[in-house]
Design an enzyme around this catalytic site. Sequence first.
Site, PDB file in Angstrom:
ATOM      1  CG  ASP A 510      -0.615   0.382   1.441  1.00 58.98           C
ATOM      2  OD1 ASP A 510      -1.204   1.206   0.723  1.00 58.98           O
ATOM      3  OD2 ASP A 510       0.173   0.705   2.351  1.00 58.98           O
ATOM      4  CD  GLU A 513      -2.019   3.355  -4.777  1.00 64.81           C
ATOM      5  OE1 GLU A 513      -2.705   3.360  -3.749  1.00 64.81           O
ATOM      6  OE2 GLU A 513      -0.871   2.888  -4.809  1.00 64.81           O
ATOM      7  CG  ASP A 586       0.016   7.077   2.970  1.00 63.32           C
ATOM      8  OD1 ASP A 586      -0.622   6.209   3.584  1.00 63.32           O
ATOM      9  OD2 ASP A 586       0.953   6.810   2.188  1.00 63.32           O
TER      10      ASP A 586
END
Length: 658
Positions: A510, A513, A586
Amino acid sequence: MDPPPQRRLAAPLLLLLLLIAASSPAARAWKKDEFRNCNQTPFCKRARTRAPHSLDAPLSLAAGSLSVSPDGSISAELSHPSRPRPLVLRLSALPPHALRLQIDEDYSTATPPHRRFHVPDVLLPDLEARTLHLPEPKSAGGVSTVALSSDLDVVVKHDPFELTVRRAGSGDPVLSFNSHGLFDFEPLRESKPEDETWEEHFRSHTDKRPRGPQSITFDVSFYGADFVYGLPEHGSTSLALRPTRGPGVEESEPYRLFNLDVFEYLHESPFGLYGSIPFMIGHGARASSGFFWLNAAEMQIDVLAPGWDGSTTPENGRIDTLWMAEAGVIDAFFFVGSEPKDVVKQYVSVTGTPAMPQQFATAYHQCRWNYRDEADVDGVDAGFDEHDIPYDVLWLDIEHTDGKRYFTWDHSAFPNPEEMQRKIADKGRKMVTIVDPHIKRDSSFHLHQEATEKGYYVKDANGNDYDGWCWPGSSSYPDMLNPEIREWWADKFSYESYKGSTPTLYIWNDMNEPSVFNGPEVTMPRDALHYGDVEHRELHNAYGYYFHMATADGLLKRGEGKDRPFVLSRAFFAGTQRYGAVWTGDNSADWDHLKSSIPMVLTLGLTGLPFSGADVGGFFGNPEPDLLVRWYQVGAFYPFFRGHAHHDTKRREPWLFG
């Protein structure tokens, strides 16, 4: 042999009818001011305001420079008197009839302090070996023609430069590059002129841009296309990409490709989300085509409505697009096929086919931020059995660690992780734990000590280890561009390094990015430095891809090549399909996000990444029972099927809803 997935599907017709009837409350607000729009992004603003054929210095093919190289490719020189150095163009062909176009600066004439970045380790390693030999071009009247295959030609106009892929028999165009004269390639400078300002400011952040403007812009036209598709990831209720500029289009942003941590994102917006695949498919009644630009810098793409160029009689069956990138080179592929699957097949022949998942990975996964302790895990696992609800995988989020130090366990809550995994495995089930890229800057944490001593972190603009803020607090980030560091990271998944892990434990990446809570746009500064003196702006969209790659390689090494890895990643790029699954991030517990999840997942499949899904029930908020039921019915059709929820929501195990 894994047990067969315990999966139950709902009736497709009922599902579609329920979706059509679903209500649509307004999307929840997102923090729009934290992220830049096109007008706040100088390279995008400059490119978007140019009119067709209005450039002061259009590039032209140098006379007599078009020639066949020994490797079977065709090379040429592009130049203009105002440029400090020419550009080098290379054309090559791949079976059955894909065209590759590469353009970079010619460093043999004048060498700038830095060279442009070519994205490594995304294309398949045997690509050059599969390159076909192109025949000698035929030139006449400032136009050169090259046979790409028995039924396709490449036509190159010299002045100004323009490239078209056309049908050999009819001469009908299929794809064109620079037919509207918008190709611009800002040259690298040796030094900053005194009258120019290179710095850029956004909110409280300053990007020094020490290497100056270096953006690339061009137009691509899809002929015979009624619709275009692709360019994940953005929220949308439409599978086809809607026009972003031109007559009849309300004020809009281009489709943005810039991997960002965007929570509670808009369900209908061209704004970029967690991953980026710069691949577009054009499709019409007669044929399909595709365009892929291998570039990991920020990208903005306009889909232009008919008449955008002021034409009163726009050409039917042609869709024009404008591609803009902050940095990099042109390494682009043109694909032609009878239908979309032919185009996708050619695309994955370049970037790789999806990894074959294990059977359990295609079944239902149960996740929450966070299951509190071993007793909570036992209770959830027993609850599925008690209520006869099938599931195959139980997940642990960040709270299972010792103070957000990855590869560790909170020993007060999870004192016996191996025994916990064994009990789950005895029922034929697996577990997944989270491992994010931010490493806690704690001198007593062995992973941080080792990364610091070896110099394995990304550097800031001053050459120091970059220090950003994420879940552990002060954090640094491994430089995953470096193959040596990826190998080091892969070794951390061995049983000796990851204490408490077992063969039935798999991994979730997770925040890759990468997410940086105190960084510009909640990510890493663009002037941070990577391996080879590469600026972060040049590889940003591929950082999560390299992290995913290293993690998947680690599980492969752990199993001595005998156990297929399962790694879920939030960030993605072209080629991610070779390493595992992704999800849409999300989302929120509302009908709009349920609706948009379908075209989002389908778009990922169209761009070579079929193993994907959305958080069932929505990550944020508390779904009403009817919404949760409908979402489970949809989720059964997601290739990746997981229920997941934020820690501030009510518990959401399925039996709690009656």
